[in-house]
Design an enzyme around this catalytic site. Structure first.
Site, short mmCIF file in Angstrom:
data_model
loop_
_atom_site.label_atom_id
_atom_site.label_comp_id
_atom_site.label_asym_id
_atom_site.label_seq_id
_atom_site.Cartn_x
_atom_site.Cartn_y
_atom_site.Cartn_z
N ARG A 216 -2.30 0.38 43.08
CA ARG A 216 -3.18 1.43 42.55
C ARG A 216 -3.10 2.67 43.42
O ARG A 216 -3.39 2.62 44.61
CB ARG A 216 -4.61 0.91 42.47
CG ARG A 216 -4.68 -0.30 41.53
CD ARG A 216 -6.07 -0.73 41.18
NE ARG A 216 -5.98 -1.83 40.21
CZ ARG A 216 -7.02 -2.39 39.63
NH1 ARG A 216 -8.23 -1.98 39.89
NH2 ARG A 216 -6.84 -3.37 38.76
N GLU A 218 -4.92 5.03 44.07
CA GLU A 218 -6.22 5.66 44.27
C GLU A 218 -6.15 6.50 45.54
O GLU A 218 -5.69 6.02 46.57
CB GLU A 218 -7.31 4.58 44.41
CG GLU A 218 -7.54 3.82 43.10
CD GLU A 218 -8.12 2.42 43.29
OE1 GLU A 218 -8.08 1.90 44.42
OE2 GLU A 218 -8.58 1.85 42.28
N ARG A 224 -13.04 -0.61 51.61
CA ARG A 224 -12.91 -1.75 50.69
C ARG A 224 -11.86 -1.55 49.60
O ARG A 224 -11.85 -2.28 48.62
CB ARG A 224 -14.26 -2.11 50.11
CG ARG A 224 -14.97 -0.94 49.49
CD ARG A 224 -16.40 -1.35 49.23
NE ARG A 224 -16.86 -0.73 48.01
CZ ARG A 224 -17.88 -1.17 47.31
NH1 ARG A 224 -18.52 -2.24 47.68
NH2 ARG A 224 -18.26 -0.55 46.24
N HIS A 225 -11.01 -0.56 49.79
CA HIS A 225 -9.91 -0.37 48.84
C HIS A 225 -8.57 -0.40 49.54
O HIS A 225 -8.42 0.16 50.63
CB HIS A 225 -10.04 0.99 48.13
CG HIS A 225 -11.13 1.03 47.13
ND1 HIS A 225 -12.41 1.43 47.45
CD2 HIS A 225 -11.16 0.70 45.82
CE1 HIS A 225 -13.17 1.35 46.37
NE2 HIS A 225 -12.44 0.90 45.36
N GLU A 364 -18.52 -5.51 44.76
CA GLU A 364 -17.87 -6.13 43.59
C GLU A 364 -16.69 -6.96 44.06
O GLU A 364 -15.82 -6.47 44.75
CB GLU A 364 -17.38 -5.02 42.65
CG GLU A 364 -16.59 -5.56 41.47
CD GLU A 364 -15.77 -4.49 40.76
OE1 GLU A 364 -16.26 -3.37 40.56
OE2 GLU A 364 -14.61 -4.80 40.41
N SER A 367 -14.18 -8.34 38.27
CA SER A 367 -14.53 -7.76 36.97
C SER A 367 -13.93 -8.66 35.91
O SER A 367 -12.81 -9.18 36.08
CB SER A 367 -13.96 -6.36 36.80
OG SER A 367 -14.72 -5.44 37.54
N ARG A 415 -11.10 -8.97 48.87
CA ARG A 415 -12.56 -8.78 48.76
C ARG A 415 -13.31 -10.09 49.03
O ARG A 415 -14.38 -10.09 49.64
CB ARG A 415 -12.93 -8.28 47.36
CG ARG A 415 -12.50 -6.86 47.08
CD ARG A 415 -13.55 -5.85 47.51
NE ARG A 415 -13.09 -4.50 47.26
CZ ARG A 415 -13.42 -3.79 46.19
NH1 ARG A 415 -14.22 -4.30 45.27
NH2 ARG A 415 -12.96 -2.57 46.04
O1 4AD Z 1 -12.23 -4.45 38.62
P1 4AD Z 1 -10.75 -4.46 38.44
O2 4AD Z 1 -10.08 -3.15 38.45
O3 4AD Z 1 -10.47 -5.24 37.09
C1 4AD Z 1 -9.22 -5.50 36.57
O4 4AD Z 1 -8.19 -5.24 37.10
C2 4AD Z 1 -9.26 -6.22 35.28
N1 4AD Z 1 -7.91 -6.25 34.69
C3 4AD Z 1 -9.79 -7.60 35.49
C4 4AD Z 1 -10.02 -8.34 34.23
O5 4AD Z 1 -9.45 -9.39 34.05
N2 4AD Z 1 -10.87 -7.84 33.40
O6 4AD Z 1 -10.10 -5.38 39.56
C5 4AD Z 1 -10.50 -6.73 39.71
C6 4AD Z 1 -10.88 -7.04 41.13
C7 4AD Z 1 -12.01 -6.17 41.67
O7 4AD Z 1 -13.26 -6.70 41.35
C8 4AD Z 1 -11.73 -6.23 43.17
O8 4AD Z 1 -12.20 -7.45 43.70
C9 4AD Z 1 -10.21 -6.26 43.22
O9 4AD Z 1 -9.77 -6.76 41.99
N3 4AD Z 1 -9.66 -4.91 43.40
C10 4AD Z 1 -9.34 -4.36 44.58
N4 4AD Z 1 -9.41 -4.83 45.84
C11 4AD Z 1 -9.00 -4.02 46.83
N5 4AD Z 1 -8.55 -2.76 46.65
C12 4AD Z 1 -8.45 -2.23 45.41
N6 4AD Z 1 -7.99 -1.00 45.22
C13 4AD Z 1 -8.85 -3.05 44.30
N7 4AD Z 1 -8.89 -2.88 42.98
C14 4AD Z 1 -9.38 -4.01 42.45
MG MG Z 2 -14.00 -3.63 38.46
#
Ligand code: 4AD
Ligand code: MG
Length: 441
Positions: A216, A218, A224-225, A364, A367, A415
């Site tokens: 990602r 970002e 936490r990212h 979080e 998701s 996480r």
């Molecule tokens: O909440 P996210 O973005 O959800 C999805 O990717 C959906 N496709 C999931 C689904 O099946 N609906 O990402 C899911 C989880 C987050 O809650 C977090 O725990 C972790 O992935 N996560 C990250 N952890 C660390 N750094 C990041 N940039 C993260 N992005 C997501």
């Molecule tokens: Mg999410």
């Protein structure tokens, strides 16, 4: 055991006392006292004392060993002798010592020094940082988390899949994609296996999971990212609602906590952490209820907006006062969730989605949602999000020839580890973190 060693340091039992053993590892410390020298050897399991007697070793070798730089790698063959004074209750009296690799000096950072070094120095020298037992403990626990996930999911009919990491279109609808040149075309690194795990629901493999990589782009640099993170992603078919998915998630979490509690007692005590296996069911709080609670505490969230980091933390504190470490936030506004989330009543303009987050102490960790399985509705939602259905044709096709109702989630591994162990910075929970500034090592 094979190769250069017959035993790890802490594996030696009284049965080996008086016997010949071979141990190998890193020289943590050497103290020379004339005709005797004490060498502390460290391996994956711990440390042991090698007591070198000048008269028993070749004098040249004795001298060389006494002058050896810390963190050099050696193998020692010798007799295991019981000793009250030595750690582990034994020492090794060497007959033969082989120097396998000499460490340079000075070390870029110490392994056992009490003086702390900053996280950047540690990450720049991760191979040494990882020699510390408290750092190793984090990754031993992480390993158990993943082991528990495999065990639970396979035991419950899920099959492991691997989706492509090079993709042609965004999976989460966002813009945070890393572009890669794919021959003549532009491609991207995958943000999640979302579209592929859903596609699998049309195949008859009706329960799949993946230990997935998320890439990602970002821009933000937070505690936490990560720009490259790892998740336990799953998808299951024939669900009646998101509740079926949440049930699987909470049982998986309980199993992970159980497994770590059972198998990581040493690591947890080394880190000074005690963990509580959650009791089920976990609390469910609707988005509206969460917003209302926050408003009562003076934090206003515009209906439909995401619950920001600070508000999320505050909600975590409020929930903790009620004894809830874990809780779901359910029934999110449809607009706050990705295009694939099922609207509450199956209508494109519904107010709520059958989507949830799982929170742990105000962060979080997951998701998930029931997904849309009707292709018309899915196209409508893609369009409503300002995206083009034609960009998703490969995905949409799988919905046109028999797609069961389904749902799933993504559970971030870093996480989990971070919040399970009370670690402040997520970078500590991945071996070689990728963030806004770091792409090496
Ligand atoms: O909440 P996210 O973005 O959800 C999805 O990717 C959906 N496709 C999931 C689904 O099946 N609906 O990402 C899911 C989880 C987050 O809650 C977090 O725990 C972790 O992935 N996560 C990250 N952890 C660390 N750094 C990041 N940039 C993260 N992005 C997501
Ligand atoms: Mg999410």
């Amino acid at each position: 055991m094979e190769c250069y060693r017959t035993h790890y340091s802490t594996e030696v039992t009284t049965a080996q006392h008086g016997c010949e053993i071979t141990v190998a590892g890193w020289v943590q410390d050497i103290r020379e006292m004339g005709s005797i020298a004490f060498l502390i050897l460290r391996d994956r399991m711990g440390t042991l004392q090698v007591t070198m007697l000048k008269k028993k070793l070749d004098p040249e070798l004795f001298k060389k060993l006494c002058g050896l730089n810390r963190e050099s790698v050696i193998a020692v063959r010798g007799t295991c002798k019981p000793s009250d004074k030595a750690r582990n209750g034994y020492e090794v009296i060497p007959e033969e010592v082989e120097i396998l690799s000499e460490a340079g000096t000075p070390l870029p950072m110490g392994v056992v020094d009490k003086v702390g070094v900053d996280l950047d120095t540690r990450l720049d020298n991760r191979f040494i940082d990882l020699r510390k037992e408290e750092v190793q403990a984090i990754f031993k626990i992480r390993n158990r988390v993943i082991e528990a996930a495999h065990g639970y999911l396979r035991g419950n009919g899920f099959i492991e899949m691997h989706s492509p990491n090079i993709i042609g279109a965004s999976s989460e609808g966002g813009t945070d994609l890393f572009a890669v040149q794919y021959f003549e075309k532009q491609a991207f690194l995958s943000q999640s296996p979302q579209l592929y795990k859903q596609t699998m629901m049309a195949t008859g493999f009706d329960r799949v999971y993946e230990i997935a990589k998320y890439f990602r782009a970002e821009q933000h640099n937070t505690r936490r990212h990560l720009n490259e993170s790892t998740a336990i992603d799953l998808e299951m078919a024939f669900v009646r609602s998101e509740e079926d998915v949440m049930g699987t998630l909470e049982r998986l979490i309980r199993h992970i906590w159980d497994h770590v509690a059972d198998n990581c007692t040493d690591e947890l005590s080394l880190l000074g952490v005690s963990i509580t296996v959650p009791s089920l069911p976990m609390r469910r709080v609707t988005y509206d209820e969460a917003v209302e609670r926050l408003a009562k505490s003076g934090v206003d969230i515009k209906w439909g907006d995401d619950i920001g980091t600070e508000a999320e933390k505050l909600l975590g504190d409020l929930m903790q006062k009620e004894g809830c470490e874990f809780y779901f936030i359910t029934k999110y506004p449809l607009e706050a969730k990705p295009f694939y989330a099922m609207p509450e009543n199956g209508m494109a303009d519904d107010r709520y989605a059958r989507a949830f987050d799982l929170e742990l102490n105000g962060v979080e960790i997951t998701s998930g949602a029931q997904r849309i399985h009707d292709v018309k509705l899915l196209e409508e939602r893609i369009t409503a999000k300002g995206l083009k259905p034609s960009d998703f044709e490969g995905y949409l096709k799988a919905f046109r020839y028999g797609m069961p109702p389904h749902g799933g989630f993504g559970l971030g591994i870093e996480r989990i580890v971070m919040n399970m162990l009370g670690i402040q910075n997520i970078r500590e929970c991945t071996l070689f973190p990728r963030d806004r500034m770091r792409i090496s090592p």
